[in-house]
Design a protein around this motif. Structure first.
Motif, PDB file in Angstrom:
ATOM      1  N   VAL A 366     -73.451  73.282 -66.221  1.00 45.45           N
ATOM      2  CA  VAL A 366     -72.910  74.030 -65.091  1.00 45.45           C
ATOM      3  C   VAL A 366     -71.805  73.225 -64.415  1.00 45.45           C
ATOM      4  O   VAL A 366     -70.760  73.765 -64.042  1.00 45.45           O
ATOM      5  CB  VAL A 366     -74.042  74.363 -64.099  1.00 45.45           C
ATOM      6  CG1 VAL A 366     -73.487  75.038 -62.865  1.00 45.45           C
ATOM      7  CG2 VAL A 366     -75.075  75.246 -64.749  1.00 45.45           C
ATOM      8  N   ASP A 367     -72.005  71.904 -64.290  1.00 44.23           N
ATOM      9  CA  ASP A 367     -71.007  71.085 -63.603  1.00 44.23           C
ATOM     10  C   ASP A 367     -69.680  71.086 -64.350  1.00 44.23           C
ATOM     11  O   ASP A 367     -68.611  71.020 -63.741  1.00 44.23           O
ATOM     12  CB  ASP A 367     -71.519  69.651 -63.473  1.00 44.23           C
ATOM     13  CG  ASP A 367     -72.649  69.571 -62.463  1.00 44.23           C
ATOM     14  OD1 ASP A 367     -72.711  70.485 -61.616  1.00 44.23           O
ATOM     15  OD2 ASP A 367     -73.454  68.642 -62.543  1.00 44.23           O
ATOM     16  N   GLU A 368     -69.746  71.140 -65.670  1.00 42.38           N
ATOM     17  CA  GLU A 368     -68.508  71.096 -66.445  1.00 42.38           C
ATOM     18  C   GLU A 368     -67.699  72.378 -66.347  1.00 42.38           C
ATOM     19  O   GLU A 368     -66.569  72.433 -66.802  1.00 42.38           O
ATOM     20  CB  GLU A 368     -68.837  70.813 -67.926  1.00 42.38           C
ATOM     21  CG  GLU A 368     -69.216  69.372 -68.157  1.00 42.38           C
ATOM     22  CD  GLU A 368     -69.721  69.136 -69.560  1.00 42.38           C
ATOM     23  OE1 GLU A 368     -69.969  67.981 -69.895  1.00 42.38           O
ATOM     24  OE2 GLU A 368     -69.864  70.100 -70.326  1.00 42.38           O
ATOM     25  N   TYR A 369     -68.298  73.410 -65.753  1.00 46.73           N
ATOM     26  CA  TYR A 369     -67.558  74.658 -65.620  1.00 46.73           C
ATOM     27  C   TYR A 369     -66.610  74.639 -64.424  1.00 46.73           C
ATOM     28  O   TYR A 369     -65.949  75.620 -64.151  1.00 46.73           O
ATOM     29  CB  TYR A 369     -68.535  75.832 -65.474  1.00 46.73           C
ATOM     30  CG  TYR A 369     -68.974  76.397 -66.790  1.00 46.73           C
ATOM     31  CD1 TYR A 369     -69.513  75.571 -67.764  1.00 46.73           C
ATOM     32  CD2 TYR A 369     -68.846  77.749 -67.078  1.00 46.73           C
ATOM     33  CE1 TYR A 369     -69.909  76.070 -68.976  1.00 46.73           C
ATOM     34  CE2 TYR A 369     -69.241  78.251 -68.291  1.00 46.73           C
ATOM     35  CZ  TYR A 369     -69.776  77.419 -69.231  1.00 46.73           C
ATOM     36  OH  TYR A 369     -70.156  77.909 -70.434  1.00 46.73           O
ATOM     37  N   ALA A 370     -66.564  73.526 -63.721  1.00 49.05           N
ATOM     38  CA  ALA A 370     -65.743  73.465 -62.514  1.00 49.05           C
ATOM     39  C   ALA A 370     -64.281  73.778 -62.833  1.00 49.05           C
ATOM     40  O   ALA A 370     -63.720  73.259 -63.793  1.00 49.05           O
ATOM     41  CB  ALA A 370     -65.860  72.080 -61.886  1.00 49.05           C
ATOM     42  N   GLY A 371     -63.690  74.629 -62.014  1.00 54.47           N
ATOM     43  CA  GLY A 371     -62.282  74.930 -62.161  1.00 54.47           C
ATOM     44  C   GLY A 371     -61.918  75.758 -63.375  1.00 54.47           C
ATOM     45  O   GLY A 371     -60.762  75.832 -63.759  1.00 54.47           O
TER      46      GLY A 371
END
Lengths: 557, 119
Positions: A366-371
């Motif tokens: 989920v964190d890597e989906y930022a931006g």
């Protein structure tokens, strides 16, 4: 159109026979798999659509008796208002996944063999009118699924595949015991004949035991709460091209089969009078809804999160079945059917989007989906639409299904079910909102930290030299981000010519030697199409209920 | 009770076999033994079907018969199909176990869990 019933065996036999071809032709032609699969899938999709039009215009079921044996002895294939939508869903999702795997997916010929076998088995599950044949088709599709799950990259996928194999085989065997009991009590295997024979059978305890075994078998196949443990591993470890197929179809077909056993074989009126049947089914469904959503909220991996979300959504369907057999409410069955089709479509679209993002961008948590919204606006927008439909925002198919199920629960005076649906919607919002927030409102991380698979991203030498302040106004909230080159065209590893390398090795450097985008137009188009259909089906919810009407009057007369 | 046991001992035995199979699946740490447990479990069901079709003094269901009672052929046909399915399942399972063994170097589930936790 007198020979329309020939379509039924053809839809099952064509993919199963064609599944031999990719391996056989593969001896000579390296890339034979995709064309064979494409031709077959297009053909069966056209067949399924024409079958659907035949069933819905004539209003009655299309029946084919294999070998012209009467149904007391022979095997029957039946397409009616309940099974035809599932057939169309299976073939449509199969065609969509095929368009996706053209560039992204596992390309080996063996993959396409397993894919065709799975499609044929699933259509068989939907069309069969015989409880033992249902077992055979369940096992055919399960075997193909085990193979697909274990064809993932790492050794973890083999462990996940074996876990699924052992649990799935036990589930199918449980179902087989139930079939044995039914056969013992009634002496027939045909669904229609069973429906007539079950209420009159002498050995009623045997039939109750049969129901219990069938229910446990399907609860495992559909991944209901205490028996769901195989499912997140299987979905997460399967290759990205195969997960949409497995997630959208295998459990959906099992859930459909369970509904078919409930309404056609045992019969709603009989189950209403069976003690504790509806209580147990409703309880398992409701607990799955709550446990699935709660577990989904705490997941970090997006694929795993969506897998737990499937546990809860199928819990909703099983709870709807429980409502149906509690008080013989038609509304809940419509809701279950709508939600089956809608959820299958949604999960296919979501897992396709996840696969496309993983291929193009390397993001898995989920964190890597930022931006993401800034880098891949179309993909992110379709994913957002699919997630909102999954929550149940009104003009979507997710809302229609939940609405009918909740309405049925209220009609049947089962208030707890309605409360559980409301609560699960809130919890679904909790995990989808987290993803949406990351995609749209969290600025993209710096390249060095943004990727767990670092080296590929560090190699973008073009980015650091380019210190121009970009035009992205809404990023100004994050002062640190302004120092970084924030221009999407350079920052995105893809645009700089860096491909995500699954092995974690160093990516290509930005010399421009490789300019092709790993996310093809077809992949994005498939996801967008899924999102559009998911919204459009929401408007067609009432029409779908009308279409189901002949089947419902047959069941609830 | 005694009479029931005398008449239905086959079912009793087969369900004991079923229980042994599922116990092996749950309690054995060795993956191959787990798969053997699955096979035992399935075989018990197959034998249950066969026992169900048995008719005291019944002839084989071959046309033409001489008016005697015949055993039901349907469960036997079913079991043939189910055996084929079971063999395919075993083959897939064994090939997965070979892959797991070549990757992790162990067949024991508890060791496997430790190895995977370390990674």
């Amino acid at each position: 159109m007198s020979s329309v019933d020939l379509l039924l065996p053809l839809l099952i036999v064509a993919p199963i026979l064609a599944s031999v071809l990719p391996v056989a032709l593969g001896l000579r032609y390296e890339r034979a798999g995709w064309p064979v699969a494409a031709i077959t899938t297009t053909g069966i999709f056209a067949g399924a659509v024409s079958l659907a039009s035949a069933v819905f215009t004539e209003g009655g079921p299309v029946i084919h008796r294999l070998g012209n044996y009467p149904r007391e002895y022979g095997i029957e294939l039946v397409a009616d208002g309940f099974s035809v939508p599932i057939v169309v869903l299976v073939t449509a999702v199969a065609a969509g996944v095929l368009a996706y795997t053209r560039l992204a997916g596992p390309r080996g010929n063996t993959f396409y063999s397993a894919y065709l076998l799975l499609t044929g088995g699933l259509i068989g599950i939907s069309l069969t009118g015989d409880v033992f044949n249902l077992f055979v088709f369940l096992e055919i599709s399960s075997l193909a699924t085990y193979a697909l799950v274990s064809s993932g990259d790492g050794p973890e996928s083999a462990v996940a595949g074996l876990k699924y194999l052992i649990l799935g085989t036990v589930a199918a065997s449980m179902y087989l015991i139930g079939v044995g009991f039914l056969f013992m009590a009634t002496g027939t295997l045909n669904m229609i004949e069973l429906a007539a024979a079950i209420p009159e059978a002498e050995a009623q305890p045997l039939i109750r035991a049969a129901f219990a075994f069938v229910f446990v078998g399907f609860a495992l196949k559909v991944a209901q709460w205490p028996l769901h443990t195989w499912q997140p591993d299987a979905y997460q470890q399967a290759p990205d091209g195969a997960t949409p197929l497995i997630a959208a179809l295998v459990s959906s077909a099992s859930a459909y089969a369970f509904g078919r056993i409930l309404v056609t074989v045992f019969g709603v009126d009989y189950l209403v009078s069976m003690p504790y049947a509806s209580e147990i089914v409703v309880a398992v469904g409701c607990v799955s809804v709550l446990a699935g959503t709660t577990l989904a909220v705490v997941q970090r991996d997006v694929k795993r999160m969506l897998a737990y979300s499937s546990v809860s959504q199928f819990g909703l369907i099983v709870a709807a079945y429980g409502v149906v057999i509690h008080d013989a409410t038609e509304t809940a069955l419509v809701g279950a059917a709508v939600h089956l089709v809608g959820h299958g479509l949604l999960k296919a679209g979501l897992f396709l989007a996840v696969g496309a993002i993983a291929v193009g961008y390397g993001a898995r948590t989920v964190d890597e989906y930022a931006g993401l919204a800034k880098r891949r606006p179309v993909l992110a927008a379709s994913m957002a639409v699919l997630l909102l439909v999954l929550v149940g925002v009104p003009p979507g198919v997710g809302f229609v299904g939940k609405w009918y199920i909740a309405l049925g629960a209220v009609e049947a005076q089962l208030w707890p079910v309605a409360a559980v649906i409301f609560l699960s919607t809130m919890l679904t919002l909790a995990y989808t909102a987290r993803l949406l927030e990351k995609m749209y409102f969290t600025p993209a991380p710096e390249l060095e930290t943004g990727h767990g698979h670092g080296p590929g991203a560090v190699a973008t030498d073009g980015g650091d030299g380019n210190g121009d302040a970009d035009a992205d106004g809404d990023d100004s909230v994050d002062a640190a981000a302004d120092d970084e080159p924030d221009d999407g065209a350079i920052e995105t590893p893809l645009a700089a010519g860096v491909s995500y390398d699954p092995s974690g090795g160093p990516g290509r450097d930005g010399t421009g030697g490789r300019s092709s985008d790993p996310v093809s137009f077809g992949m994005v188009a498939t996801v967008v199409l899924a999102a559009v259909i998911a919204v459009a089906l929401g408007f067609a919810g009432g029409a779908f209920a009308d279409v189901l009407e002949p089947f419902l009057t047959e069941v609830f007369n | 009770m005694i009479e029931l046991l005398a008449n239905r001992y086959a079912y009793l035995l087969l369900f004991v076999l079923l229980g042994i199979g599922i116990y092996m699946i749950i309690a054995n740490e060795n993956l191959v033994k787990k798969l053997i447990g699955v096979n035992l479990f399935q075989t018990a069901i197959f034998l249950f079907f066969i026992a169900m079709a048995y008719v005291e003094g019944g002839a084989a269901p071959i046309v033409p018969n001489e008016g005697s009672e015949v055993a039901s052929p349907l469960p036997q046909v079913i079991v043939l199909t189910a055996i084929v399915v079971g063999i395919a399942m075993t083959a897939v399972g064994l090939s997965l176990i070979i892959r797991i063994y070549s990757e992790y170097g162990t067949l024991r589930e508890d060791t496997l869990r430790e190895v995977r936790a370390d990674e």
